[in-house]
Scaffold this active site. Structure first.
Site, PDB file in Angstrom:
ATOM      1  N   ARG A 170       0.957  -1.254  -0.175  1.00 26.60           N
ATOM      2  CA  ARG A 170       0.128   0.009   0.145  1.00 26.60           C
ATOM      3  C   ARG A 170       0.946   1.306   0.096  1.00 26.60           C
ATOM      4  NH1 ARG A 170      -5.430   1.381   3.343  1.00 26.60           N
ATOM      5  NH2 ARG A 170      -6.128   0.028   1.635  1.00 26.60           N
TER       6      ARG A 170
ATOM      7  N   HIS B 110      -7.275   1.124  -6.655  1.00 22.53           N
ATOM      8  CA  HIS B 110      -7.202   0.221  -5.667  1.00 22.53           C
ATOM      9  C   HIS B 110      -7.937  -0.961  -6.139  1.00 22.53           C
ATOM     10  CE1 HIS B 110      -7.670  -1.065  -1.524  1.00 22.53           C
ATOM     11  NE2 HIS B 110      -8.727  -0.403  -1.255  1.00 22.53           N
TER      12      HIS B 110
ATOM     13  N   GLN C 251      -9.842  -3.597  -3.947  1.00 19.98           N
ATOM     14  CA  GLN C 251     -11.298  -3.024  -3.608  1.00 19.98           C
ATOM     15  C   GLN C 251     -12.370  -3.683  -4.724  1.00 19.98           C
ATOM     16  OE1 GLN C 251     -12.437  -1.535  -0.500  1.00 19.98           O
ATOM     17  NE2 GLN C 251     -14.263  -2.012  -1.457  1.00 19.98           N
TER      18      GLN C 251
ATOM     19  N   ASP D 210     -17.264   7.199  -2.147  1.00 19.72           N
ATOM     20  CA  ASP D 210     -15.958   7.092  -1.532  1.00 19.72           C
ATOM     21  C   ASP D 210     -15.627   8.507  -0.727  1.00 19.72           C
ATOM     22  OD1 ASP D 210     -13.798   5.971  -0.376  1.00 19.72           O
ATOM     23  OD2 ASP D 210     -12.500   6.131  -2.091  1.00 19.72           O
TER      24      ASP D 210
ATOM     25  N   CYS E 173     -16.643   1.590  -0.054  1.00 17.01           N
ATOM     26  CA  CYS E 173     -15.528   0.836   0.029  1.00 17.01           C
ATOM     27  C   CYS E 173     -14.999   1.081   1.633  1.00 17.01           C
ATOM     28  CB  CYS E 173     -14.133   1.219  -0.847  1.00 17.01           C
ATOM     29  SG  CYS E 173     -13.775   2.850  -0.692  1.00 17.01           S
TER      30      CYS E 173
ATOM     31  N   ARG F 278     -13.815  -8.730   0.927  1.00 16.91           N
ATOM     32  CA  ARG F 278     -12.281  -8.326   0.615  1.00 16.91           C
ATOM     33  C   ARG F 278     -11.643  -9.691   0.905  1.00 16.91           C
ATOM     34  NH1 ARG F 278     -10.082  -3.220   0.712  1.00 16.91           N
ATOM     35  NH2 ARG F 278      -8.135  -4.310   0.387  1.00 16.91           N
TER      36      ARG F 278
END
Ligand code: CP
Ligand code: NVA
Length: 306
Positions: free
Chosen positions: A102, A129, A132, A224, A264, A292
């Site tokens: 990340r 991402h 996700q 988001d 998310c 996830r």
């Protein structure tokens, strides 16, 4: 598939194989049947930013598969500062069987993939991402039994999550409509690529500034945060521009009656989404979070399994 850096690199077949594998793994897990297929294998997880879902879902996913995950905090590796990204990739590859990263700069996860001799998984960058959005496809597929032709409206900042949703939706023939304030749209090159993918799959990718027309008749309403990790200093400047993009009951009422509301997480409640909507009957945000883990187990097996 050697690495998982962006969904743009995956074929529709690879996506479908991951979705089906995630479904099987989730069924096994529900029935108490975890299979230690990654016994003796280790996953190194480099985090330059905070995380709840990504860290915990990968760690617990590795536990289910019989392997071990190592959390490497921003202080440990100091990617690109204490030593070069290439050296970190080469050295880590001597110890572990896979790497999750990340990062702030997307170029760093790309460079890790170039120099690592083990699979690299992008756990979020400033550009995309992918874990996700792939998990989100799984969540939608689980609910509807199909993806082709479904309409997903993304309302808010054109960010890393938006980019991955554009790639993911267009690769499986969905219609994705993005509504963002002017100046905060997703990147033009991402939109063009998504439109090219959509042309092959019968999907559609459109970007505009009108939240109401994007949401009209949609099967999924997705949002988001208005300021992503690393953009905290822009918060005050963005707030007044983003007000019309709040996902509230009035906006959701324009979507299909059985529309699903997705986020998310983490959410900034009262900003991009109201309590009423995120806690309401159409919200599937906690299923998203759980999935996830299932989808990433499919990724780990595909990339690290024998
Ligand atoms: N959605 C997501 O990636 O959450 P975390 O930042 O908590 O990992
Ligand atoms: N766009 C958000 C997603 C967090 C999971 C961020 O980058 O902070």
């Amino acid at each position: 598939m050697r690495h998982f850096v962006t969904i743009a690199d995956l074929s529709a077949d690879e996506i479908w194989r991951l979705l089906e594998l995630a479904k099987n793994l989730k069924d096994d897990w529900r029935h108490g049947g975890n299979n230690p297929v990654l016994a003796g294998k280790a996953l190194g997880m480099i985090f330059q930013k905070p995380s709840l879902r990504t860290r915990v879902s990968f760690e617990v996913g590795m536990l289910h598969l019989g392997g071990q995950a190592l959390y490497l905090s921003p202080q440990e590796i100091q990617l690109g500062q204490r030593e070069s990204v290439a050296d970190a990739a080469r050295v880590l590859s001597r110890y572990v069987d896979g790497i999750v990263a990340r990062v702030f700069a997307h170029a760093d996860v790309e460079e890790l993939a170039v120099h690592a001799s083990v699979p690299v998984i992008n756990g979020l960058s400033d550009f995309v991402h992918p874990c996700q959005a792939l998990s989100d496809l799984f969540t939608i597929y689980e609910r509807r039994g199909a993806l082709q032709g479904l309409k997903l409206a993304y309302v808010g900042d054109g960010n890393n999550v938006t980019h991955s949703l554009l790639f993911a939706a267009s690769k499986v023939g969905m219609e994705i409509r993005v509504a963002s304030p002017s100046g905060y749209e997703p990147r033009g090159d991402v939109v063009s690529r998504a439109q090219a993918f959509a042309q092959e799959t019968g999907g559609k990718a459109v970007v505009g500034t009108d939240a109401r027309s994007a949401v009209s008749g949609a099967d999924v309403v997705y949002t988001d945060v208005w300021t992503s990790m690393g953009q905290e200093g822009e918060r005050a400047g963005r707030m007044p521009l983003f007000g019309p993009y709040q996902v509230n009951a009035e906006l959701v009422a324009l979507a299909a009656p059985d529309a699903m509301v997705m986020h998310c997480l983490p959410a900034h409640r009262g900003e991009e989404i109201t309590d009423e909507v995120i806690d309401g009957g159409q919200s599937i945000v906690y299923d998203q979070a759980e999935n996830r883990m299932h989808l990433q187990k499919a990724l780990l097996l595909t990339l690290m399994g024998d």
